[in-house]
Design an enzyme around this catalytic site. Structure first.
Site, short mmCIF file in Angstrom:
data_model
loop_
_atom_site.label_atom_id
_atom_site.label_comp_id
_atom_site.label_asym_id
_atom_site.label_seq_id
_atom_site.Cartn_x
_atom_site.Cartn_y
_atom_site.Cartn_z
N LYS A 203 0.84 -1.20 0.00
CA LYS A 203 0.00 0.00 0.00
C LYS A 203 0.88 1.25 0.00
O LYS A 203 0.70 2.15 -0.81
CB LYS A 203 -0.91 -0.04 1.23
N GLU A 209 10.57 -4.79 4.35
CA GLU A 209 10.58 -6.21 3.97
C GLU A 209 10.23 -6.37 2.49
O GLU A 209 10.92 -7.03 1.72
CB GLU A 209 9.56 -7.01 4.80
N GLY A 263 -4.85 -1.96 5.22
CA GLY A 263 -4.04 -3.11 4.79
C GLY A 263 -4.73 -4.44 5.05
O GLY A 263 -4.90 -5.26 4.14
N ARG A 264 -5.17 -4.66 6.27
CA ARG A 264 -5.75 -5.97 6.61
C ARG A 264 -7.17 -6.13 6.07
O ARG A 264 -7.79 -7.17 6.28
CB ARG A 264 -5.68 -6.22 8.12
N GLU A 349 -4.81 -7.02 15.29
CA GLU A 349 -4.28 -5.71 14.89
C GLU A 349 -5.39 -4.65 14.95
O GLU A 349 -5.13 -3.48 15.18
CB GLU A 349 -3.68 -5.78 13.48
N HIS A 381 -5.13 -33.09 18.10
CA HIS A 381 -4.00 -33.88 18.60
C HIS A 381 -2.88 -32.99 19.08
O HIS A 381 -1.76 -33.44 19.25
CB HIS A 381 -3.53 -34.82 17.49
N LYS A 509 9.70 -1.26 14.63
CA LYS A 509 10.29 -0.88 13.34
C LYS A 509 11.36 0.19 13.56
O LYS A 509 12.45 0.12 13.01
CB LYS A 509 9.21 -0.27 12.43
C1 G6Q Z 1 -2.53 -3.84 8.06
C2 G6Q Z 1 -1.29 -3.18 8.37
C3 G6Q Z 1 -0.05 -3.90 7.91
C4 G6Q Z 1 0.33 -3.60 6.46
C5 G6Q Z 1 1.76 -4.08 6.23
C6 G6Q Z 1 2.21 -3.86 4.81
O1 G6Q Z 1 -3.61 -3.38 8.27
O2 G6Q Z 1 -1.35 -1.88 7.94
O3 G6Q Z 1 -0.11 -5.29 8.09
O4 G6Q Z 1 -0.56 -4.21 5.59
O5 G6Q Z 1 2.61 -3.42 7.11
O6 G6Q Z 1 2.12 -2.53 4.47
P1 G6Q Z 1 2.26 -2.06 2.98
O7 G6Q Z 1 1.16 -2.67 2.21
O8 G6Q Z 1 2.21 -0.58 3.01
O9 G6Q Z 1 3.59 -2.59 2.50
#
Ligand code: G6Q
Length: 550
Positions: A203, A209, A263-264, A349, A381, A509
């Site tokens: 996003k 990463e 994001g989520r 989250e 199990h 972070k």
């Molecule tokens: C979700 C968070 C988080 C996000 C990641 C990746 O709601 O905001 O999990 O999706 O940190 O972020 P980017 O899509 O910006 O790389």
């Protein structure tokens, strides 16, 4: 803080009710299962095996009303800026709006843009799948590698796995999320550059990463096929056009989404491109339509017949009155094995917060529980021992399709028998007398019976929800995921928190950025002695390993 009328009422209800067992409730009312089951399209939601009666339920509904839940639901669907700490609207529901209703953010209807990107995803996914859009050397792109993390990974990862039965025969999907070089290395070992499409899903397009993994993959591709190949092998999913261009991806190959998609909550957006590529755009659209059906249910059903609302209220009853702060989600479906990890992010989250919307620290009630889970029967199990006999109950959601996509002999009936048996066992339990009688019937002597009967008894009264869907189709999966999204929002409303920000992921972070150069050059910052010592130890081990390798 003084208790609100609805909370004060619930405190009294808890005092009145908490010694009542579910076995007693079922004995009192033959109709209990029917009364506390909601059927919606292909979904049966049986919530009768929970610790509540009519009075508790109506007190919980009053709690929802006290928080103006109906209005707050409307606020979300109509684009009000309910993500207050980031001053954003929350409109994942607009992504699956197939009606003609416009949805406005800052006086602009967002639907035309949403439809445009949907169309672009359709055209592109079809072109890749039918081989019109090909790799640089003319080969069909059959390996799809999604590079993203968190919300840009977990949704598509879970959904593509859940819909594996719908994948095109010649397409394979891979996901790279972890910064651990192993994640990248393992995928790159398996794919061939000429046939691989990399989807950089971010996003913000600033996540360390994802950008590090994307650079590694880009270098790997360029080394094999040259710089010019990038346009055929890399696409981006992002809200950040500038950063996409700077990274070296042509913005024609970018699929946009917007700030009002968290994001989520983003698998319904361009972030779902890997899903559309794997299962075909029509199936992706069916997923959205299933979610839309649940959206309409959530918006229009009365609170006491509203599946996400009931789930949320029961969760709050355990969390804030019984003080049970854990929650298990157990899909009995191998295809749904990643659902618990996905829901872990969605729930934890969103609602792992301790500051209220009115900017006050929460000190007198609990918010989101710790969510865990795994696929049944495997987990029977492993951790089910604690569910049955641990000192604290864990409310559980059981999920299963009535018909498997791989009906084969007795497999699915055995699976169904197990899920139903587990829910029954958790609730019914087994008294010490029953355990003793069983041991006696098995011919054990009295000394052995005395020794074992307590260990072989079960307290019971352990709650669960049961979700049965006809079959795991894209549509039904969309419905299920949206149901959880709305449960999470409802709880956030009642806890008066912002379910759509995630400031909690920031501190680690920041510190990692400080430590990174110190691993190379030695400690300079003022850490605690444990961190300083660990950095130094790691430096020594790595220095030796590097010398050896050289
Ligand atoms: C979700 C968070 C988080 C996000 C990641 C990746 O709601 O905001 O999990 O999706 O940190 O972020 P980017 O899509 O910006 O790389």
């Amino acid at each position: 803080m003084a208790l609100s009328p609805a909370v004060a009422n619930l405190v009294e209800e808890y005092k009145r009710f908490n010694k009542t067992t579910m076995n007693e409730l079922f004995a009192l009312d033959n109709n209990r299962a029917e009364k506390y089951t909601i059927e919606f399209e292909d979904l049966i939601f049986d919530y009768s095996k929970n610790r509540f009666d009519d009075k508790v339920l109506s007190a919980l509904i009053k709690l929802a009303e006290e928080h103006n839940l109906k209005n707050r639901i409307n606020d979300m669907f109509t684009g009000k800026k309910i993500n207050v700490t980031e001053n954003r609207a929350v409109l994942h529901t607009a992504l699956r709006n197939f009606s003609d209703t416009p949805i406005y953010v800052d006086n602009v209807d967002v639907m035309p843009e949403i439809r445009r990107v949907r169309e672009k995803m359709k055209t592109f996914s079809e072109a890749v799948r039918n081989g019109t859009f090909r790799g640089f050397t003319g080969k069909k792109l059959t390996n799809i590698v999604n590079i993203g993390i968190g919300g840009s990974d977990l949704g598509p990862y879970m959904v593509t796995a859940a819909l594996k039965k719908y994948w095109a025969k010649d397409i394979k999907c891979y996901f790279i999320s972890n910064i651990d070089g192993t994640a990248c290395a393992e995928v790159l070992n398996e794919v061939n550059p000429e046939e691989t499409l990399f989807i950089v899903a971010s996003k913000t397009f600033t996540t360390i990463e994802t950008l590090t993994n994307a650079r590694t993959c880009r270098d790997w591709l360029v080394k094999a096929l040259g710089e010019q190949a990038v346009a055929n092998h890399f696409v981006a999913l992002s809200t950040n056009t500038k950063a996409v261009a700077e990274f070296g991806i042509n913005t024609d190959n970018m699929f946009e989404f917007w700030d009002f998609v968290g994001g989520r909550y983003s698998l319904w957006s361009a972030i779902g491109l890997s899903i559309a590529l794997a299962v075909g755009y029509d199936n992706f659209e069916a997923l959205l339509k299933g979610a839309e059906a649940m959206d309409n249910h959530f918006k229009t059903a009365p609170l006491d017949k509203n599946i996400p609302v009931i789930m949320a209220l029961i969760g709050i009853w355990y969390n804030d009155y019984y003080n049970i702060h854990r929650y298990g989600v157990i899909p009995y479906d191998q295809y749904l094995k990643f659902l618990p990890s996905y829901l872990q992010q969605l729930d934890m989250e969103s609602n792992g917060k301790s500051v209220r919307l009115d900017n006050k620290k929460i000190t007198d009630y609990a918010t989101g529980p710790a969510l865990f889970g795994g696929a049944g029967t495997d987990v029977q199990h492993s951790f089910f021992q604690l569910l049955h006999q641990g000192t604290e109950p864990v409310p559980v959601d059981f999920i299963i399709p009535a018909v498997s996509q791989n009906e084969n002999g007795k497999h699915h009936e055995i699976l169904l028998a197990n899920i139903l048996a587990q829910a029954e066992a958790l609730m019914k339990g087994k008294t010490t007398d029953e355990a003793a009688a069983e041991l006696r019937a098995a011919g054990k002597d009295e000394a052995t019976i005395e020794k074992l009967k307590l260990n072989k008894s079960f307290d019971g009264n352990r709650p669960s929800n049961m979700f049965i869907i006809n079959q795991l189709t894209p549509y039904n999966l969309g419905m299920l995921i949206a149901m959880y999204e709305h449960k999470v929002y409802t709880q956030g409303v009642i806890w008066e928190i912002d379910s759509f920000d995630q400031w909690g992921v920031e501190l680690g972070k920041q510190l990692a950025l400080k430590i990174l150069p110190e691993l190379e050059n030695g400690v300079t910052a003022n850490h605690d002695s444990s961190t300083t010592r660990l950095i130094n130890k790691v430096r020594t081990i790595r220095a030796k390993a590097v010398t050896k390798a050289a």
